[in-house]
Write an enzyme that holds these catalytic residues in place. Sequence first.
Site, short mmCIF file in Angstrom:
data_model
loop_
_atom_site.label_atom_id
_atom_site.label_comp_id
_atom_site.label_asym_id
_atom_site.label_seq_id
_atom_site.Cartn_x
_atom_site.Cartn_y
_atom_site.Cartn_z
N LYS A 106 0.82 -1.45 0.28
CA LYS A 106 -0.06 -0.14 0.01
C LYS A 106 0.94 1.27 0.23
O LYS A 106 1.78 1.43 0.96
CB LYS A 106 -0.93 0.10 1.32
CG LYS A 106 -1.78 1.30 1.26
CD LYS A 106 -2.58 1.54 2.60
CE LYS A 106 -2.90 2.81 2.69
NZ LYS A 106 -3.52 3.29 3.93
N ALA A 193 -9.58 5.92 4.54
CA ALA A 193 -9.31 6.99 5.52
C ALA A 193 -10.57 7.84 5.67
O ALA A 193 -11.58 8.12 4.62
CB ALA A 193 -8.03 7.96 5.16
N GLY A 194 -10.82 8.19 6.90
CA GLY A 194 -11.87 9.12 7.29
C GLY A 194 -13.25 8.48 7.79
O GLY A 194 -13.89 9.02 8.25
N THR A 216 -8.16 3.91 12.46
CA THR A 216 -8.70 4.59 13.78
C THR A 216 -10.09 4.42 14.27
O THR A 216 -10.44 4.21 15.22
CB THR A 216 -8.29 6.08 13.49
OG1 THR A 216 -7.12 6.22 12.85
CG2 THR A 216 -8.42 6.85 14.82
#
Length: 264
Positions: A106, A193-194, A216
């Site tokens: 990645k 992401a996000g 996260t």
Amino acid sequence: MHSNRHDTPLTLAGRTYQSRLLVGTGKYKDLDETRRAIEASGAEIVTVAVRRTNIGQNPGEPNLLDVIPPDRYTILPNTAGCYDAVEAVRTCRLARELLDGHSLVKLEVLADQKTLFPNVIETLKAAETLVKDGFDVMVYTSDDPIIARQLAEIGCIAVMPLAGLIGSGLGICNPYNLRIILEEATVPVLVDAGVGTASDATIAMELGCDAVLMNTAIAHAQDPVLMGEAMKHAIVAGRMAYLAGRMPRKLYASASSPLEGLIN
């Protein structure tokens, strides 16, 4: 994982996967929590920051691969923490050495530490070098449809636009750009992401994304193991809803008032 009679499995670099959820390994309180949350998520591909995590380069220290065994998971080394193409390419070559010639990586080249937004110019440079060097490159990028198209043309095997900034939990900030990227896609498109909660992952899948990568959202949940399981179901539900095709939006039950063509 529910099998779906209308669906085909996710295929990356010639391997097929039942789960469309990819997860990271950072930000957990310890390796045991990492292991339990990832098991609960049902993910088969696990991404690892080579610059921040020991996967064998630091002998004598706890090795992540002891809790995320490569015979059970596809390890996806990433270049988190790299801020230019040279650094990112070097990190991928190190990972290939540590993982016995493993070519799936990645690529992420970040612009700054505050936003962790991708530096697309350095990303394009690194992608070109890595593809020529025989790597199977999954690439983190902005949600710019032109850059996404160029990365696919270079030969990246998957394009991974952000939904929101890394670690922000803001969800999908620009679904319209994502829709353009998906419409033009010649390779798998993953939201990377996000994501903050299950509904964000579901929306990504309902838009038609092939998979979602997150870290996260699970690791910083109050109960990461439970959130890992929630995300497993969110991805399945979103994919099934996408395949099923939603009903048209209407102002109220009467069939004579569809909202097609009206401003949302």
